[in-house]
Design a protein around this motif. Structure first.
Motif, PDB file in Angstrom:
ATOM      1  N   LYS A 150      -7.122   0.767   5.650  1.00  0.00           N
ATOM      2  CA  LYS A 150      -6.210   1.921   6.188  1.00  0.00           C
ATOM      3  C   LYS A 150      -5.673   1.673   7.342  1.00  0.00           C
ATOM      4  CE  LYS A 150      -7.587   5.733   2.853  1.00  0.00           C
ATOM      5  NZ  LYS A 150      -6.717   6.112   1.638  1.00  0.00           N
ATOM      6  N   LYS A 152      -3.471   4.413   5.279  1.00  0.00           N
ATOM      7  CA  LYS A 152      -2.650   4.032   3.631  1.00  0.00           C
ATOM      8  C   LYS A 152      -1.274   2.827   4.014  1.00  0.00           C
ATOM      9  CE  LYS A 152      -3.562   7.921   1.142  1.00  0.00           C
ATOM     10  NZ  LYS A 152      -4.247   7.692  -0.189  1.00  0.00           N
ATOM     11  N   GLU A 179      -2.785   3.100  -2.562  1.00  0.00           N
ATOM     12  CA  GLU A 179      -2.257   3.147  -3.770  1.00  0.00           C
ATOM     13  C   GLU A 179      -0.227   3.237  -3.526  1.00  0.00           C
ATOM     14  OE1 GLU A 179      -3.969   6.075  -2.754  1.00  0.00           O
ATOM     15  OE2 GLU A 179      -2.189   7.812  -2.404  1.00  0.00           O
ATOM     16  N   HIS A 266      -5.443   2.056 -10.242  1.00  0.00           N
ATOM     17  CA  HIS A 266      -5.536   3.326  -9.802  1.00  0.00           C
ATOM     18  C   HIS A 266      -5.134   3.930 -11.191  1.00  0.00           C
ATOM     19  CE1 HIS A 266      -5.210   6.022  -6.617  1.00  0.00           C
ATOM     20  NE2 HIS A 266      -5.493   5.521  -5.704  1.00  0.00           N
ATOM     21  N   ARG A 267      -5.553   5.201 -10.484  1.00  0.00           N
ATOM     22  CA  ARG A 267      -5.173   6.488 -11.644  1.00  0.00           C
ATOM     23  C   ARG A 267      -3.696   8.031 -10.498  1.00  0.00           C
ATOM     24  NH1 ARG A 267      -9.877  10.838 -12.319  1.00  0.00           N
ATOM     25  NH2 ARG A 267     -10.811  10.995  -9.828  1.00  0.00           N
ATOM     26  N   HIS A 299     -10.401   4.362 -11.410  1.00  0.00           N
ATOM     27  CA  HIS A 299     -11.250   5.463 -10.438  1.00  0.00           C
ATOM     28  C   HIS A 299     -11.158   6.587 -11.449  1.00  0.00           C
ATOM     29  CE1 HIS A 299      -9.418   4.204  -6.588  1.00  0.00           C
ATOM     30  NE2 HIS A 299      -8.963   3.064  -7.494  1.00  0.00           N
ATOM     31  N   LYS A 307     -12.869  14.368  -1.152  1.00  0.00           N
ATOM     32  CA  LYS A 307     -12.405  14.939  -1.477  1.00  0.00           C
ATOM     33  C   LYS A 307     -11.275  15.900  -2.505  1.00  0.00           C
ATOM     34  CE  LYS A 307      -8.460  11.298  -0.068  1.00  0.00           C
ATOM     35  NZ  LYS A 307      -7.934  10.539   0.856  1.00  0.00           N
ATOM     36  N   MET A 308     -11.281  15.043  -3.689  1.00  0.00           N
ATOM     37  CA  MET A 308     -10.666  15.081  -4.397  1.00  0.00           C
ATOM     38  C   MET A 308     -10.852  15.810  -5.810  1.00  0.00           C
ATOM     39  SD  MET A 308      -7.981  13.280  -3.350  1.00  0.00           S
ATOM     40  CE  MET A 308      -6.553  12.728  -5.252  1.00  0.00           C
ATOM     41  N   SER A 337     -13.691   6.957  -5.483  1.00  0.00           N
ATOM     42  CA  SER A 337     -12.993   6.964  -4.061  1.00  0.00           C
ATOM     43  C   SER A 337     -12.340   8.540  -4.444  1.00  0.00           C
ATOM     44  CB  SER A 337     -11.915   6.155  -4.789  1.00  0.00           C
ATOM     45  OG  SER A 337     -11.079   5.753  -3.743  1.00  0.00           O
ATOM     46  N   GLY A 338     -12.250   8.929  -3.088  1.00  0.00           N
ATOM     47  CA  GLY A 338     -11.824   9.632  -2.038  1.00  0.00           C
ATOM     48  C   GLY A 338     -12.255  10.783  -1.538  1.00  0.00           C
ATOM     49  N   GLY A 339     -11.970  10.651  -0.032  1.00  0.00           N
ATOM     50  CA  GLY A 339     -13.521  11.289   0.609  1.00  0.00           C
ATOM     51  C   GLY A 339     -14.721  10.955   0.953  1.00  0.00           C
ATOM     52  N   GLY A 361     -12.699   4.948   2.705  1.00  0.00           N
ATOM     53  CA  GLY A 361     -11.440   4.686   3.423  1.00  0.00           C
ATOM     54  C   GLY A 361     -11.973   5.150   4.507  1.00  0.00           C
ATOM     55  N   GLY A 362     -11.259   6.731   3.996  1.00  0.00           N
ATOM     56  CA  GLY A 362     -11.635   6.755   6.029  1.00  0.00           C
ATOM     57  C   GLY A 362     -13.004   6.550   6.241  1.00  0.00           C
TER      58      GLY A 362
HETATM   59  C1  RUB Z   1      -8.863   6.867  -0.684  1.00  0.00           C
HETATM   60  C2  RUB Z   1      -7.905   7.223  -1.113  1.00  0.00           C
HETATM   61  C3  RUB Z   1      -7.584   6.984  -2.787  1.00  0.00           C
HETATM   62  C4  RUB Z   1      -8.654   8.115  -3.584  1.00  0.00           C
HETATM   63  C5  RUB Z   1      -7.694   8.993  -5.119  1.00  0.00           C
HETATM   64  O1  RUB Z   1      -9.251   7.063   0.149  1.00  0.00           O
HETATM   65  O2  RUB Z   1      -7.245   8.585  -0.517  1.00  0.00           O
HETATM   66  O3  RUB Z   1      -6.687   7.025  -2.823  1.00  0.00           O
HETATM   67  O4  RUB Z   1      -9.159   6.911  -4.060  1.00  0.00           O
HETATM   68  O5  RUB Z   1      -8.781   9.566  -5.371  1.00  0.00           O
HETATM   69  P1  RUB Z   1     -10.171   7.890   1.192  1.00  0.00           P
HETATM   70  P2  RUB Z   1      -8.940   9.537  -6.540  1.00  0.00           P
HETATM   71  O6  RUB Z   1     -11.781   7.468   1.075  1.00  0.00           O
HETATM   72  O7  RUB Z   1      -9.836   7.519   3.251  1.00  0.00           O
HETATM   73  O8  RUB Z   1     -10.221   9.056   0.797  1.00  0.00           O
HETATM   74  O9  RUB Z   1      -9.768   7.923  -6.836  1.00  0.00           O
HETATM   75  O10 RUB Z   1     -10.329  10.474  -7.189  1.00  0.00           O
HETATM   76  O11 RUB Z   1      -7.999   9.294  -7.867  1.00  0.00           O
END
Ligand code: RUB
Length: 409
Positions: A150, A152, A179, A266-267, A299, A307-308, A337-339, A361-362
């Protein structure tokens, strides 16, 4: 002439049909809705074609074997998918094609896909899968622990590679491009791969095993060229955004003998297809296709911890799709992954078990003391949970984890 797509309660031989379940939202009654799908996707259309014979219907017509509540179960004869050329695109054009656009159906969602072994066996599937991925990293049992560099986009190659190095020194096993990063002018693929590879070599000499997934998402006619470029510069893992590239891009990579590294999938964009509960394709169906196409890690979400948007039951189904038996195809690594951040690891592992790649990431780069400390904190959280130790208790003796929990909990 007796042409009726309804064959309620008929038991279909699973080896002779691709069987799909759909949920339907429509003013039509469910049997009629099922028939509309079956006819549109096999031998029919909106009216009776004079060219449709009973024989054609008998051999190639789809059958609606269940139509109850809002759910239909439809079998498509395996011969409808025959030939050497069609592959996954053709499967999708039938089971997930025009039906989504039918005016009479307000919503249709493909929620289950059952494939005969004859079809699955045409696909080698993951070339690395969980076992070889874990072997490369010398990490046989515990979750893989990763980061996404990060921000991104924006870091130049040297700073990008330094992020990876700090993450490796902090004890992470994996890192990856985001991504949206591919080959932009501020961080070209060739230079980025070469800088990262150099850092990974240094890490290895220092006793840290780590791989980094480089995003080579591109048009299908360039995907192998992009893979070559990355591999020539030392890439240890490749990544693609499977929905923007297409499943065929993934398959082309996975089945090419020159690609001798695992593929991280990645999706991005899946929400457009998976998020509406009444329409689209469920993530577990997409997971099955990714397994056929040869992804090594995919993913599937964070079971509602991150976060997703999440449908926890669906994510559990995805996990089962990646890890359960699928006519002998290797298993692939579920990626959460994600938040995510260290404080969420206990809840996450409760749902995922040990067979997971946890990525933040964050939750790494946002640590008050920077990337290396963020990586240490994440690794400490995973170590604590894997060893059955309470996170707060572990944090008392691990400064990085303590600071992460203070910031995010
Ligand atoms: C993670 C991020 C990814 C997500 C997508 O960054 O942005 O692209 O994984 O989510 P951070 P998914 O860790 O800072 O949130 O994998 O569920 O599609």
């Amino acid at each position: 002439m007796s042409i009726d797509y309804l064959a309620l309660d008929e038991e279909l031989d699973q080896e002779d049909y691709i069987i799909c379940e759909y949920t339907v939202k429509s003013d039509l009654n469910i049997k009629t809705a099922g028939k509309r799908i079956a006819e549109e996707e096999s031998t029919g259309t909106w009216t009776h074609p004079t060219t449709l014979s009973e024989d054609i219907f008998k051999n190639y017509g789809a059958k609606v074997t269940k139509a109850q509540g809002n759910r239909v179960r439809i079998g498509y004869p395996v011969i409808d998918f025959s030939g050497d050329i069609g592959g996954i695109p053709q499967i999708l054009s039938i089971i997930a094609g025009n039906l989504f656009g039918l005016e009479s159906l307000e919503g249709v969602r493909l929620v289950q896909l059952e494939l005969p072994s004859e079809i699955v066996k045409q696909y080698p599937g993951p070339q690395f899968g969980i076992t070889r991925l874990r072997n490369i990293l010398d990490r046989p049992e515990k979750p893989l622990v990763g980061t996404i560099v990060k921000p991104k986009i924006g870091l130049p190659p040297k700073e990008f590679a330094d992020y990876v190095y700090q993450a490796g020194r902090g004890g992470l096993t994996n890192s990856k491009d985001d991504e949206t990063l591919v080959d932009q002018d501020f961080c070209p693929l060739e230079e980025r791969v070469s800088e990262v590879s150099e850092k990974l070599d240094i890490l290895e000499e220092e006793g840290y095993k780590m791989i980094h997934a480089h995003n080579i998402s591109t048009t299908s006619h360039k995907i192998l060229e992009a893979a070559d470029l990355a591999l020539e510069n030392g890439a240890r893992q490749l990544m693609i955004d499977v929905l923007t590239v297409g499943f065929s891009g993934l398959q082309a990579l996975a089945e090419d003998p020159s690609v001798d590294v695992p593929i991280h999938v990645h999706r991005a964009m899946h929400g457009a297809i998976t998020k509406n509960p009444h329409h689209g394709i469920s993530m577990s169906v997409i997971s099955k296709i990714v397994r056929m196409a040869g992804g090594d890690a995919l993913h599937i979400g964070t079971y509602g911890t991150g976060k997703m948007h999440a449908e926890v039951d669906e994510e559990l189904k995805c996990k089962e799709t990646l890890l359960g038996d699928m006519h002998g195809l290797p298993k692939l690594m579920p990626v959460a992954s994600g938040g995510l951040h260290p404080g969420l690891v206990p809840e996450l592992i409760k749902m995922s078990g040990m067979e997971v790649q946890i990525q933040a990431g964050g939750g790494v780069s946002g640590h008050p003391d920077g990337v290396r400390s963020g990586a240490k904190a994440l690794r400490q959280a995973v170590d604590a949970v894997s060893e059955g130790v309470d996170l707060k208790e572990y944090a008392e003796k691990h400064r990085e984890l303590r600071k992460a929990l203070e910031k995010w909990m």
